[in-house]
Design an enzyme around this catalytic site. Structure first.
Site, PDB file in Angstrom:
ATOM      1  N   GLY A  28      27.782  19.986  40.630  1.00 30.19           N
ATOM      2  CA  GLY A  28      28.049  20.549  41.946  1.00 30.19           C
ATOM      3  C   GLY A  28      27.725  19.573  43.054  1.00 30.19           C
ATOM      4  O   GLY A  28      26.889  18.678  42.884  1.00 30.19           O
ATOM      5  N   ASN A  64      17.136  21.071  42.665  1.00 30.33           N
ATOM      6  CA  ASN A  64      17.367  22.186  41.746  1.00 30.33           C
ATOM      7  C   ASN A  64      16.070  22.859  41.298  1.00 30.33           C
ATOM      8  O   ASN A  64      16.068  24.037  40.956  1.00 30.33           O
ATOM      9  CB  ASN A  64      18.128  21.721  40.514  1.00 30.33           C
ATOM     10  N   ASN A  83      19.778  23.418  33.246  1.00 39.16           N
ATOM     11  CA  ASN A  83      20.550  24.444  33.933  1.00 39.16           C
ATOM     12  C   ASN A  83      22.014  24.033  33.994  1.00 39.16           C
ATOM     13  O   ASN A  83      22.324  22.905  34.386  1.00 39.16           O
ATOM     14  CB  ASN A  83      19.996  24.641  35.354  1.00 39.16           C
ATOM     15  N   ARG A 141      21.217  18.734  50.127  1.00 34.05           N
ATOM     16  CA  ARG A 141      22.323  18.569  49.190  1.00 34.05           C
ATOM     17  C   ARG A 141      23.557  17.964  49.877  1.00 34.05           C
ATOM     18  O   ARG A 141      24.305  17.218  49.248  1.00 34.05           O
ATOM     19  CB  ARG A 141      22.654  19.920  48.533  1.00 34.05           C
ATOM     20  N   HIS A 180      23.479  32.175  39.354  1.00 36.49           N
ATOM     21  CA  HIS A 180      23.444  31.021  38.457  1.00 36.49           C
ATOM     22  C   HIS A 180      22.091  30.316  38.431  1.00 36.49           C
ATOM     23  O   HIS A 180      21.832  29.523  37.536  1.00 36.49           O
ATOM     24  CB  HIS A 180      24.533  30.042  38.906  1.00 36.49           C
ATOM     25  N   TRP A 181      21.240  30.600  39.411  1.00 42.37           N
ATOM     26  CA  TRP A 181      19.966  29.894  39.560  1.00 42.37           C
ATOM     27  C   TRP A 181      18.791  30.821  39.294  1.00 42.37           C
ATOM     28  O   TRP A 181      18.060  31.190  40.203  1.00 42.37           O
ATOM     29  CB  TRP A 181      19.853  29.317  40.967  1.00 42.37           C
TER      30      TRP A 181
END
Length: 272
Positions: free
Chosen positions: A37, A45, A105, A185, A252-253
């Site tokens: 991503g 992360n 992950n 990010r 997702h996290w």
């Protein structure tokens, strides 16, 4: 913010690439492998997990995979699972890691599985959060989160607003996406080649999951828009020693949205 003192090293690997590794703490090594991503990196992360593992007596290793973070970002090549795995493993060995628990992950989960298959003696245990590389690519590309990410990042007008929207798609509750996370990010994303997603070619490891003999702890968010929840079944059916947790109202996290529980359960697992 993390309290633990974090050091940084850069290792030259095959192909002339550089892999950045940050670390904190001392004790048995736990390698945290981030997903893909725009703007992804080891620390961004897993920032909410570092202190808990350091306090529990572990050496936390936070690599940036090739194409991400502060590592080399080559253009004009396919980003294959072997490229991610081989460059990371070479850097970990150069960093003095001889045996570790791998925490992965998404794409990082697929990389962790591939390392465990390539060199099972290197991997003590696996902790996987919505791991990738266990379906064919068209299955992943059809998932709404991945389809949206590839479309948005492929645009030459990719903006910090796009960065925020993509980060929010990774979680169920956008409160977990802070201004600091988005800015961090975006600084990486704006220098990343589009090839890192457009030319990603990971292969399917599902038929080899039965080869994983080390203990496995897995997590999955029930509201994950990136990895199909059915992936849990593959591990429970094929692996010798696996247990998975599913969290409702989590995307997702898991390690971000349910950080306290993720840290506690994972540390208990590592302590046996």
């Amino acid at each position: 913010m993390t309290r633990a003192a974090i050091t940084r090293a850069v290792h030259k690997v095959s192909g002339g690439y550089e892999i950045c590794i940050q670390e904190a703490g001392s004790g048995p090594a736990v390698v945290f492998i981030h997903g893909s991503g725009p703007g992804a990196s080891g620390l961004s992360n897993f920032r909410q997990n570092v202190d808990a593992f350091v306090d529990a007596g572990f050496r936390v290793i936070l690599p940036d995979m090739i194409g991400y973070g502060a590592s080399s970002k080559p253009e004009g090549l396919d980003y294959t699972l072997h490229l991610f795995t081989d460059t990371l493993f070479e850097a970990l060995k150069a960093h003095g890691i001889e045996k570790a628990t791998l925490v992965g992950n998404s794409l990082g989960g697929g990389v962790a599985i591939q390392i465990a298959l390539n060199d099972p003696a290197f991997v003590d245990r696996l902790i996987l959060m919505s791991p990738g590389c266990i379906e064919e690519l068209p299955v992943y590309f059809a998932m709404p989160g991945i389809a949206n990410m590839r479309s948005a990042f492929g645009s030459p007008e990719f903006s910090i607003a796009d960065q925020r929207r993509l980060a929010e798609s990774l979680v169920f509750d956008p409160v977990h996406v802070t201004d600091e996370l988005v800015a961090e990010r975006f600084e990486v994303a704006r220098i990343q080649p589009k090839d890192v997603l457009a030319r990603m070619k990971t292969h399917n490891l599902r038929d080899r999951l039965h080869e994983l003999k080390m203990p496995i702890l897995g997590y999955w968010g029930f509201n994950d828009h990136f990895m199909p929840l059915s992936g849990i079944d593959y591990f429970l059916a094929d692996c010798d020693d696996a247990r998975f947790m599913t969290f409702n109202k989590v995307g997702h996290w898991v390690q971000v949205e349910r950080a306290e529980e993720f840290n506690r359960y994972s540390i208990e697992f590592l302590h046996g």
